[in-house]
Motif scaffolding. Structure first.
Motif, PDB file in Angstrom:
ATOM      1  N   ALA A  23     -10.537   6.952   0.007  1.00  0.00           N
ATOM      2  CA  ALA A  23     -10.899   6.969  -1.415  1.00  0.00           C
ATOM      3  C   ALA A  23     -10.163   8.090  -2.144  1.00  0.00           C
ATOM      4  O   ALA A  23      -9.721   7.906  -3.287  1.00  0.00           O
ATOM      5  N   ILE A  24      -9.984   9.231  -1.503  1.00  0.00           N
ATOM      6  CA  ILE A  24      -9.254  10.341  -2.122  1.00  0.00           C
ATOM      7  C   ILE A  24      -7.784   9.977  -2.304  1.00  0.00           C
ATOM      8  O   ILE A  24      -7.189  10.261  -3.349  1.00  0.00           O
ATOM      9  N   VAL A  25      -7.186   9.325  -1.309  1.00  0.00           N
ATOM     10  CA  VAL A  25      -5.789   8.902  -1.425  1.00  0.00           C
ATOM     11  C   VAL A  25      -5.637   7.890  -2.564  1.00  0.00           C
ATOM     12  O   VAL A  25      -4.699   7.986  -3.378  1.00  0.00           O
ATOM     13  N   ILE A  26      -6.553   6.937  -2.657  1.00  0.00           N
ATOM     14  CA  ILE A  26      -6.493   5.936  -3.722  1.00  0.00           C
ATOM     15  C   ILE A  26      -6.668   6.604  -5.081  1.00  0.00           C
ATOM     16  O   ILE A  26      -5.940   6.280  -6.043  1.00  0.00           O
ATOM     17  N   LEU A  27      -7.586   7.543  -5.198  1.00  0.00           N
ATOM     18  CA  LEU A  27      -7.787   8.266  -6.458  1.00  0.00           C
ATOM     19  C   LEU A  27      -6.536   9.052  -6.841  1.00  0.00           C
ATOM     20  O   LEU A  27      -6.114   9.026  -8.014  1.00  0.00           O
ATOM     21  N   ALA A  28      -5.933   9.742  -5.886  1.00  0.00           N
ATOM     22  CA  ALA A  28      -4.717  10.504  -6.168  1.00  0.00           C
ATOM     23  C   ALA A  28      -3.595   9.575  -6.642  1.00  0.00           C
ATOM     24  O   ALA A  28      -2.846   9.911  -7.570  1.00  0.00           O
ATOM     25  N   TYR A  29      -3.486   8.399  -6.037  1.00  0.00           N
ATOM     26  CA  TYR A  29      -2.453   7.441  -6.439  1.00  0.00           C
ATOM     27  C   TYR A  29      -2.714   6.922  -7.851  1.00  0.00           C
ATOM     28  O   TYR A  29      -1.782   6.807  -8.652  1.00  0.00           O
ATOM     29  N   VAL A  30      -3.963   6.630  -8.164  1.00  0.00           N
ATOM     30  CA  VAL A  30      -4.301   6.171  -9.517  1.00  0.00           C
ATOM     31  C   VAL A  30      -3.960   7.261 -10.541  1.00  0.00           C
ATOM     32  O   VAL A  30      -3.391   6.977 -11.597  1.00  0.00           O
ATOM     33  N   LEU A  31      -4.290   8.501 -10.231  1.00  0.00           N
ATOM     34  CA  LEU A  31      -3.960   9.605 -11.136  1.00  0.00           C
ATOM     35  C   LEU A  31      -2.451   9.772 -11.290  1.00  0.00           C
ATOM     36  O   LEU A  31      -1.947  10.071 -12.379  1.00  0.00           O
ATOM     37  N   TYR A  32      -1.707   9.564 -10.212  1.00  0.00           N
ATOM     38  CA  TYR A  32      -0.247   9.610 -10.244  1.00  0.00           C
ATOM     39  C   TYR A  32       0.303   8.534 -11.184  1.00  0.00           C
ATOM     40  O   TYR A  32       1.177   8.809 -12.012  1.00  0.00           O
ATOM     41  N   PHE A  62       1.166   4.819   1.333  1.00  0.00           N
ATOM     42  CA  PHE A  62      -0.064   5.497   1.734  1.00  0.00           C
ATOM     43  C   PHE A  62      -1.274   4.892   1.026  1.00  0.00           C
ATOM     44  O   PHE A  62      -2.327   4.701   1.634  1.00  0.00           O
ATOM     45  N   ALA A  63      -1.109   4.597  -0.265  1.00  0.00           N
ATOM     46  CA  ALA A  63      -2.214   4.008  -1.030  1.00  0.00           C
ATOM     47  C   ALA A  63      -2.545   2.609  -0.516  1.00  0.00           C
ATOM     48  O   ALA A  63      -3.720   2.232  -0.444  1.00  0.00           O
ATOM     49  N   LEU A  64      -1.538   1.834  -0.152  1.00  0.00           N
ATOM     50  CA  LEU A  64      -1.785   0.494   0.387  1.00  0.00           C
ATOM     51  C   LEU A  64      -2.505   0.570   1.733  1.00  0.00           C
ATOM     52  O   LEU A  64      -3.445  -0.195   1.989  1.00  0.00           O
ATOM     53  N   ILE A  65      -2.090   1.489   2.572  1.00  0.00           N
ATOM     54  CA  ILE A  65      -2.749   1.650   3.871  1.00  0.00           C
ATOM     55  C   ILE A  65      -4.179   2.168   3.675  1.00  0.00           C
ATOM     56  O   ILE A  65      -5.108   1.722   4.354  1.00  0.00           O
ATOM     57  N   ALA A  66      -4.357   3.078   2.719  1.00  0.00           N
ATOM     58  CA  ALA A  66      -5.704   3.576   2.409  1.00  0.00           C
ATOM     59  C   ALA A  66      -6.579   2.436   1.898  1.00  0.00           C
ATOM     60  O   ALA A  66      -7.769   2.354   2.229  1.00  0.00           O
ATOM     61  N   MET A  67      -6.001   1.548   1.094  1.00  0.00           N
ATOM     62  CA  MET A  67      -6.756   0.387   0.605  1.00  0.00           C
ATOM     63  C   MET A  67      -7.172  -0.504   1.771  1.00  0.00           C
ATOM     64  O   MET A  67      -8.306  -0.990   1.813  1.00  0.00           O
ATOM     65  N   LEU A  68      -6.283  -0.686   2.737  1.00  0.00           N
ATOM     66  CA  LEU A  68      -6.606  -1.503   3.904  1.00  0.00           C
ATOM     67  C   LEU A  68      -7.752  -0.887   4.704  1.00  0.00           C
ATOM     68  O   LEU A  68      -8.709  -1.582   5.060  1.00  0.00           O
ATOM     69  N   VAL A  69      -7.675   0.394   4.974  1.00  0.00           N
ATOM     70  CA  VAL A  69      -8.732   1.077   5.734  1.00  0.00           C
ATOM     71  C   VAL A  69     -10.054   1.013   4.973  1.00  0.00           C
ATOM     72  O   VAL A  69     -11.106   0.697   5.548  1.00  0.00           O
TER      73      VAL A  69
END
Length: 114
Positions: A23-32, A62-69
């Motif tokens: 969730a943190i990786v996805i949030l960081a990607y959205v902010l990016y 990284f965001a795609l893999i985080a989404m998968l997990v």
């Protein structure tokens, strides 16, 4: 301890940490992405240049893999809580997790095709 094949992690604590980290990786990607959209003139060529950057490609992967997990663990938890019929739960989990894998593979192909 019971080992369940449907979980991504080894234990509930491991799943908890994985889902929070993803969730943190996805949030960081959205902010990016929001930062790019906010401070850039949005044109086709700007998007191509933005996604041609190696940093953006790696961050997107990284965001795609985080989404998968995140999806894998979340689907397993929701389906095991709310779908009691074993065959239906297994089919739903297979279909939805396979869809998440297709998203990751498609994202990889599309991303590195630029």
């Amino acid at each position: 301890m019971v080992n369940v094949a449907g979980t991504f992690g080894r234990t509930g604590v491991h799943d908890y940490i994985l889902i929070r980290a993803s969730a943190i990786v996805i949030l960081a990607y959205v902010l990016y992405l929001v930062g790019f959209v906010t401070f850039a003139d949005i044109t086709y060529f700007a998007w191509v240049d933005f996604f041609s950057l190696t940093l953006t490609k790696i961050f997107t992967l990284f965001a795609l893999i985080a989404m998968l997990v995140h999806a894998w663990i979340g689907l397993w938890q929701v389906l095991s809580d709310y779908v009691k019929h074993t065959l239906l739960r297994a089919v739903l989990q297979f279909v939805l997790t396979s869809t998440a894998f297709v998203y990751v593979i498609s994202g990889f192909v599309i991303l590195w095709g630029i």
